[in-house]
Design a protein around this motif. Structure first.
Motif, mmCIF file in Angstrom:
data_model
loop_
_atom_site.group_PDB
_atom_site.id
_atom_site.type_symbol
_atom_site.label_atom_id
_atom_site.label_comp_id
_atom_site.label_asym_id
_atom_site.label_seq_id
_atom_site.Cartn_x
_atom_site.Cartn_y
_atom_site.Cartn_z
ATOM 1 N N TRP A 210 0.706 -1.138 -0.003
ATOM 2 C CA TRP A 210 0.077 -0.022 -0.002
ATOM 3 C C TRP A 210 0.837 1.399 0.168
ATOM 4 O O TRP A 210 0.505 2.422 -0.566
ATOM 5 C CB TRP A 210 -1.129 0.094 1.220
ATOM 6 N N ALA B 127 -6.851 0.588 4.908
ATOM 7 C CA ALA B 127 -6.588 -0.444 3.998
ATOM 8 C C ALA B 127 -6.026 -1.413 4.440
ATOM 9 O O ALA B 127 -5.939 -2.795 4.371
ATOM 10 C CB ALA B 127 -5.962 0.228 2.557
ATOM 11 N N THR B 128 -4.603 -1.235 5.104
ATOM 12 C CA THR B 128 -3.648 -2.063 5.466
ATOM 13 C C THR B 128 -4.565 -2.999 6.908
ATOM 14 O O THR B 128 -4.279 -4.209 7.064
ATOM 15 C CB THR B 128 -2.325 -1.462 6.197
ATOM 16 N N LEU C 137 -6.999 -7.564 -0.170
ATOM 17 C CA LEU C 137 -6.023 -6.690 -1.052
ATOM 18 C C LEU C 137 -6.723 -5.917 -2.169
ATOM 19 O O LEU C 137 -6.569 -4.937 -2.379
ATOM 20 C CB LEU C 137 -4.824 -7.326 -1.153
ATOM 21 N N SER D 166 -9.510 -3.595 -1.273
ATOM 22 C CA SER D 166 -8.949 -2.004 -0.526
ATOM 23 C C SER D 166 -8.554 -1.162 -1.670
ATOM 24 O O SER D 166 -8.569 -0.188 -1.714
ATOM 25 C CB SER D 166 -7.931 -2.569 0.323
ATOM 26 N N LEU D 167 -7.631 -2.052 -2.661
ATOM 27 C CA LEU D 167 -7.043 -1.256 -3.806
ATOM 28 C C LEU D 167 -7.960 -0.593 -4.715
ATOM 29 O O LEU D 167 -8.031 0.579 -5.313
ATOM 30 C CB LEU D 167 -6.141 -2.112 -4.473
ATOM 31 N N LEU E 179 -4.607 4.715 3.968
ATOM 32 C CA LEU E 179 -3.505 3.470 4.285
ATOM 33 C C LEU E 179 -3.930 2.758 5.569
ATOM 34 O O LEU E 179 -3.539 1.683 5.402
ATOM 35 C CB LEU E 179 -2.209 4.456 4.404
ATOM 36 N N THR F 248 -7.647 3.326 -4.443
ATOM 37 C CA THR F 248 -6.748 4.043 -5.270
ATOM 38 C C THR F 248 -7.508 5.199 -6.147
ATOM 39 O O THR F 248 -6.991 6.169 -6.204
ATOM 40 C CB THR F 248 -6.090 2.832 -6.601
#
Length: 228
Positions: free
Chosen positions: A63, A184-185, A137, A140-141, A181, A145
């Motif tokens: 990320w 998402a993580t 993953l 979340s991207l 960030l 993004t």
């Protein structure tokens, strides 16, 4: 109905224009992607090949690399148009500024964000990402993004008239990226422990819709200030 068609036509025209220009300058497309791959690939060399260590740091590494790759490509969002004078012509078009801005941000995401989403799973294998985390993953991207492009566009619009606005752009944009960030993580880490991560994704989705609603208007106003 006619007004809606004109808005759609203006949106599609600007979107196609930016995509054509980007494909003519392929370095603008390849540089963020190569940067993303190189940054992620350096971590196994730096911290060692231990599988458990790589598994722990994988969500944050991917990320942060995606965030920095997006930041690397942001400056060209309006800079070329500003330098050749076409940005002022676009702002004078008989169409709401937010439509034009949204088209340019969409083009930026298609060129930068979408390739990162496609490449990320392969880099996850390199970092020994937990098998249960790949869905989190990707989601979340997919949600995060676009937020990076939308929020980053505000910083670009504020600094487009400056000759050396890269450092200032980073200072303006990076604090705005921190919530994306974190959640998402957090979603990826929760998935790796077989815990529910819907709440994390819901917050990222809220950030996305909030940015999608407000950012184009903020960018439009900032561009008018910067070009005057």
């Amino acid at each position: 109905m006619t007004m809606q068609l004109s808005y759609r036509r203006a949106f599609s025209t600007i979107l196609k224009r930016d995509l054509v220009i980007a494909f003519r300058h392929r370095d603008d497309i390849l540089n963020p992607i190569l940067f993303f791959i190189i940054v992620v690939s350096l971590f196994p060399l730096g911290v060692g090949p231990a599988a458990n260590t790589l598994m722990k740091i994988a969500p944050g590494v991917i990320w942060v690399a995606a965030l920095l790759s997006t930041l690397l490509s942001l400056e060209r969002l309006f800079k070329h148009d500003y330098n050749d004078g076409s940005l002022e012509q676009l702002l004078l078009m008989p169409c709401p500024t937010f439509v034009l801005v949204l088209a340019k941000i969409t083009a930026h995401w298609l060129i930068t964000g979408l390739p990162l989403i496609i490449i990320a799973p392969f880099l996850g294998v390199l970092l020994n990402l937990n098998q249960d985390s790949y869905v989190a993953l990707m989601l979340s991207l997919l949600l995060g993004t676009p937020v990076l492009s939308l929020l980053g566009a505000i910083g670009v619009a504020l600094t487009v008239g400056l000759k050396k606005g890269g450092v200032l752009l980073s200072l303006l944009v990076l604090p705005l990226y921190i919530p994306v960030l974190i959640f998402a993580t957090g979603a990826i880490d929760a998935a790796s422990m077989n815990l529910p991560y819907n709440g994390h994704l819901a917050i990222i989705a809220a950030l996305f819709f909030g940015s999608l609603t407000l950012a184009p208007f903020a960018v439009g106003s900032a561009l008018k200030v910067s070009t005057n």
